[in-house]
Design a protein around this motif. Structure first.
Motif, PDB file in Angstrom:
ATOM      1  N   ALA A 197      -1.112 -20.034 -61.854  1.00 57.49           N
ATOM      2  CA  ALA A 197      -1.193 -19.537 -60.667  1.00 57.49           C
ATOM      3  C   ALA A 197      -0.255 -19.539 -59.864  1.00 57.49           C
ATOM      4  CB  ALA A 197      -2.706 -20.011 -60.069  1.00 57.49           C
ATOM      5  N   SER A 198       0.614 -18.623 -59.779  1.00 55.33           N
ATOM      6  CA  SER A 198       1.769 -18.797 -58.770  1.00 55.33           C
ATOM      7  C   SER A 198       1.382 -18.438 -57.459  1.00 55.33           C
ATOM      8  CB  SER A 198       2.993 -17.616 -59.340  1.00 55.33           C
ATOM      9  OG  SER A 198       3.385 -18.009 -60.499  1.00 55.33           O
ATOM     10  N   PHE A 199       1.911 -19.002 -56.688  1.00 56.10           N
ATOM     11  CA  PHE A 199       1.661 -18.610 -55.010  1.00 56.10           C
ATOM     12  C   PHE A 199       2.836 -18.851 -54.169  1.00 56.10           C
ATOM     13  CE2 PHE A 199       1.493 -22.920 -53.256  1.00 56.10           C
ATOM     14  CZ  PHE A 199       1.152 -23.717 -54.464  1.00 56.10           C
ATOM     15  N   SER A 200       3.089 -17.805 -53.438  1.00 55.66           N
ATOM     16  CA  SER A 200       4.285 -17.922 -52.282  1.00 55.66           C
ATOM     17  C   SER A 200       4.099 -17.806 -51.000  1.00 55.66           C
ATOM     18  CB  SER A 200       4.939 -16.557 -52.543  1.00 55.66           C
ATOM     19  OG  SER A 200       4.164 -15.482 -52.337  1.00 55.66           O
ATOM     20  N   PHE A 210       0.402 -23.653 -59.064  1.00 54.99           N
ATOM     21  CA  PHE A 210      -1.010 -24.157 -59.278  1.00 54.99           C
ATOM     22  C   PHE A 210      -1.196 -24.027 -60.951  1.00 54.99           C
ATOM     23  CE2 PHE A 210      -5.284 -24.715 -59.575  1.00 54.99           C
ATOM     24  CZ  PHE A 210      -5.467 -26.171 -59.064  1.00 54.99           C
ATOM     25  N   ASP A 237      10.572 -23.005 -60.219  1.00 57.82           N
ATOM     26  CA  ASP A 237       9.495 -22.880 -59.546  1.00 57.82           C
ATOM     27  C   ASP A 237       8.268 -23.817 -59.664  1.00 57.82           C
ATOM     28  OD1 ASP A 237       9.783 -20.288 -58.426  1.00 57.82           O
ATOM     29  OD2 ASP A 237       8.471 -19.187 -59.946  1.00 57.82           O
ATOM     30  N   THR A 246       4.451 -15.871 -48.812  1.00 58.64           N
ATOM     31  CA  THR A 246       3.736 -14.539 -48.617  1.00 58.64           C
ATOM     32  C   THR A 246       2.518 -14.399 -48.882  1.00 58.64           C
ATOM     33  OG1 THR A 246       5.989 -13.586 -49.075  1.00 58.64           O
ATOM     34  CG2 THR A 246       4.100 -11.915 -48.941  1.00 58.64           C
ATOM     35  N   MET A 247       2.328 -14.806 -49.922  1.00 53.73           N
ATOM     36  CA  MET A 247       0.573 -14.813 -50.451  1.00 53.73           C
ATOM     37  C   MET A 247      -0.269 -15.779 -49.507  1.00 53.73           C
ATOM     38  SD  MET A 247      -1.156 -16.158 -54.015  1.00 53.73           S
ATOM     39  CE  MET A 247      -1.035 -14.660 -55.053  1.00 53.73           C
ATOM     40  N   GLN A 300      -4.223 -14.484 -43.152  1.00 49.43           N
ATOM     41  CA  GLN A 300      -4.395 -13.290 -42.429  1.00 49.43           C
ATOM     42  C   GLN A 300      -5.908 -12.771 -42.694  1.00 49.43           C
ATOM     43  OE1 GLN A 300      -1.286 -10.209 -43.272  1.00 49.43           O
ATOM     44  NE2 GLN A 300      -0.275 -10.854 -41.588  1.00 49.43           N
ATOM     45  N   ARG A 355      13.997 -20.830 -55.946  1.00 48.01           N
ATOM     46  CA  ARG A 355      14.183 -19.681 -56.409  1.00 48.01           C
ATOM     47  C   ARG A 355      14.481 -18.558 -55.446  1.00 48.01           C
ATOM     48  NH1 ARG A 355      10.772 -15.505 -58.391  1.00 48.01           N
ATOM     49  NH2 ARG A 355      10.877 -14.938 -60.367  1.00 48.01           N
ATOM     50  N   ASP A 356      15.255 -17.632 -55.609  1.00 54.52           N
ATOM     51  CA  ASP A 356      15.674 -16.568 -54.674  1.00 54.52           C
ATOM     52  C   ASP A 356      15.891 -17.080 -53.081  1.00 54.52           C
ATOM     53  OD1 ASP A 356      15.730 -13.947 -54.262  1.00 54.52           O
ATOM     54  OD2 ASP A 356      13.998 -13.657 -53.569  1.00 54.52           O
ATOM     55  N   ARG A 378       0.511 -16.444 -46.486  1.00 59.29           N
ATOM     56  CA  ARG A 378       0.485 -15.965 -45.173  1.00 59.29           C
ATOM     57  C   ARG A 378      -1.030 -14.597 -45.402  1.00 59.29           C
ATOM     58  NH1 ARG A 378       6.542 -14.431 -44.198  1.00 59.29           N
ATOM     59  NH2 ARG A 378       5.673 -12.089 -44.149  1.00 59.29           N
ATOM     60  N   SER A 379      -1.128 -14.158 -46.493  1.00 59.09           N
ATOM     61  CA  SER A 379      -1.997 -12.886 -46.615  1.00 59.09           C
ATOM     62  C   SER A 379      -3.032 -13.603 -46.769  1.00 59.09           C
ATOM     63  CB  SER A 379      -1.670 -12.381 -47.991  1.00 59.09           C
ATOM     64  OG  SER A 379      -2.370 -11.320 -48.271  1.00 59.09           O
ATOM     65  N   ILE A 380      -3.548 -14.696 -47.177  1.00 63.58           N
ATOM     66  CA  ILE A 380      -4.689 -15.482 -47.223  1.00 63.58           C
ATOM     67  C   ILE A 380      -5.224 -16.047 -45.831  1.00 63.58           C
ATOM     68  CG2 ILE A 380      -5.805 -17.604 -47.962  1.00 63.58           C
ATOM     69  CD1 ILE A 380      -3.981 -17.623 -50.605  1.00 63.58           C
ATOM     70  N   SER A 437      14.473  -6.972 -53.801  1.00 60.71           N
ATOM     71  CA  SER A 437      15.101  -7.384 -55.239  1.00 60.71           C
ATOM     72  C   SER A 437      16.646  -7.216 -55.136  1.00 60.71           C
ATOM     73  CB  SER A 437      14.375  -6.564 -56.221  1.00 60.71           C
ATOM     74  OG  SER A 437      14.441  -5.352 -55.707  1.00 60.71           O
TER      75      SER A 437
END
Lengths: 424, 101
Positions: free
Chosen positions: A363-366, A343, A340, A368-369, A375, A305-306, A371-373, A312
């Motif tokens: 529960a989608s995760f990417s 989880f 996609d 980027t998410m 960090q 996806r993407d 990375r945020s976790i 966008s």
């Protein structure tokens, strides 16, 4: 003919052996050939061209090629699909000062050392705004590919490249650097008839892992299972970085870790790298990735996806649809399209949008998410992120990232370069 | 239809969990992603845009999660402390005020 690459042409390495290179260098010096020192962006593409990563390109594009790419998504021959301009830019001032003319043979240097010979057959200008619109679908300079296009100098040189001084690939990338010909040798050694490419510029989470496993099972089809007849190639893109990206060393070593720690059998999994500055051109970049991986010898290419999108600018499935617009038989690689993965707390596993019936609980995760976790100093659960990969990220942060797993200004200034060109 | 909110995910490590437990706020966390705990601090579209302007390194994940990600940990720590102080997730107006003074 062996080693057929994109466009049905044999992959040609334009690299001179050392003796011949020294002879040519001396001839150029004696003839007082013009010399241009190139920046990293250009040096990277010189290497790609010379080893056949961009086959059938044997040099930087001429104006006719760029126009073909922009208007018809083909090279100047009107047949060979190509989606991204590969150009050599030069400022008006530098062009005048150097006195470079059409049909000159010039010596390219990188960091002051002799590097390649450039047979200049075309000198031209381009409308950068038009390129931006046709390649990226926008003229906004917020788009990283458009920004790069606007940063090009005003004149362009087209013509063939010959490498006279191969790059020294530095650690930890050395073992991941295989040229297209070497890559094909490696596949033969492994006995792989099916090679699925996974494009990445990220460290892997289990969503990526399951994408690869799903693609493998889907593509394996009815081949005999007496021995592994196919495998997954993780071909990581190593190139220009943006603040907040994972550092290159973490990307490549964490990808390799999936095999090393048994999440994939080592005889069905291989990690390598290609040098490429992502343009984030979404659908057009997807086509480029297909051409690149055809040259590496892959039979299949995953597109999620993407794929290669940013912000966008593109619909999440534009990079799938573009393949339906290409003439039949114009690509020698089979695209594998993915929806996609998420989880699902009911299934209690990472699962696939096309199969899981608990969409309202997903529960989608990417990347980027994740990375945020990381960090936030949190170790994600192993069903989401493999603990060995997490530990390796932390190790890479200390060893290569000056305390940070993500790109910082400090990292960009002080990092060990991926390759160097040494004196010839 | 409920108005869409654009969360900043404060992922709960041991240190944060201890602070929440001490303040009696551990129940504010949601469990997502195989047991991972998070405080999802909601933002309006306007607050989201302001945050992205103040912190250009942050990213709104338009493709997958529709959340504001990649804020530096120090910034998220401040938001977290505000949540604990106010015992509420509605802290973004106040947080933004402290950043635009």
């Amino acid at each position: 003919m062996e080693n057929i690459g994109h466009g049905g042409k044999e992959i040609v390495e334009r690299v001179l052996p050392k003796d011949a290179a020294l002879k040519r260098l001396n001839e150029l010096k004696a003839a007082k050939a013009k010399v241009l020192d190139v920046r990293l962006q250009i040096a990277t593409e010189v290497i790609d061209i010379a080893y056949g990563f961009f086959s059938p390109l044997e040099g930087f594009m001429t104006k006719a090629d760029v126009e073909g790419v922009c208007n018809n998504m083909t090279l100047a021959d009107g047949k060979t699909v190509w989606s991204i301009p590969i150009v050599f830019d030069i400022s008006d001032d530098e062009l005048k000062k150097s006195g470079i003319k059409q049909y000159d043979e010039i010596l390219l240097t990188y960091t002051g050392n002799p590097f390649a010979i450039f047979d200049v057959t075309d000198i031209f200008t381009l409308d950068k705004k038009e390129i931006a619109m046709k390649v990226y679908g926008t003229t906004e300079d917020k788009h990283p590919g458009v920004k790069r296009t606007y940063q090009y100098q005003d004149k362009f040189l087209g013509g063939k490249i010959t490498l006279i001084n191969p790059p020294k690939i530095n650690e930890p990338f050395t073992r991941f650097w295989l040229t297209p010909k070497q890559m094909r040798e490696k596949f033969k050694e492994k006995g792989w008839e099916m090679i699925i490419n996974h494009q990445t510029r990220n460290v892997p989470h289990t969503g990526h892992e399951w994408l690869m496993k799903g693609a493998y099972l889907g593509a394996y089809g009815s081949m005999m299972v007496d021995k592994p007849r196919g495998g997954i190639l993780v071909n990581a893109i190593i190139g220009s970085k943006r603040d907040g990206d994972y550092i290159d060393e973490a990307i490549i070593l964490c990808q390799e870790a999936q095999g090393k720690y048994g999440y994939f059998r080592e005889d069905t999994f291989l990690t390598t790298c290609s040098l490429w500055d992502m343009r984030y051109a979404g659908p057009r970049e997807a086509v480029f990735h297909a051409c690149l991986r055809t040259n590496l010898g892959c039979t299949h290419h995953m597109f999620g996806r993407d794929h290669a999108g940013v912000g966008s600018y593109y619909d999440p499935y534009d990079a799938h649809r573009i393949f339906n617009t290409l003439p039949k038989g114009s690509l020698n690689i089979t695209p594998i399209f993915n929806l996609d993965w998420w989880f699902c707390p009911v299934c209690d596993e990472v699962t696939y949008m096309g199969l899981c019936g608990h969409k309202d609980k997903k529960a989608s995760f990417s990347g980027t998410m994740i990375r945020s976790i990381i960090q936030d100093g949190v170790k994600p659960p192993r069903r989401i992120f493999r603990p060995e990969v997490f530990d390796l990220i932390m190790e890479c942060a200390e060893k290569y990232g000056f305390g940070d797993a993500f790109v910082t200004e400090d990292y960009l200034k002080r990092r060990n370069p991926v390759f160097t060109i040494e004196p010839l | 239809m409920a108005e869409e909110t654009y969360p900043i995910n404060l992922w709960i490590n041991e240190e944060r969990l201890e602070k929440l437990q001490q303040a009696g706020l551990a129940g504010m966390c949601k469990e997502v992603l195989a047991g991972l705990k998070v405080l999802a601090v909601p933002n309006t579209a306007e607050q989201r845009d302001t945050i992205l302007k103040i912190f250009p390194m942050a990213k709104f994940d338009t493709a997958t999660t529709k959340s504001i990600e990649l804020l530096p940990k120090a910034v998220k720590d401040k938001i977290f402390d505000l949540v604990v102080k106010k015992k509420s997730l509605s802290v973004m107006d106040e947080f933004i005020k402290t950043q635009t003074k």
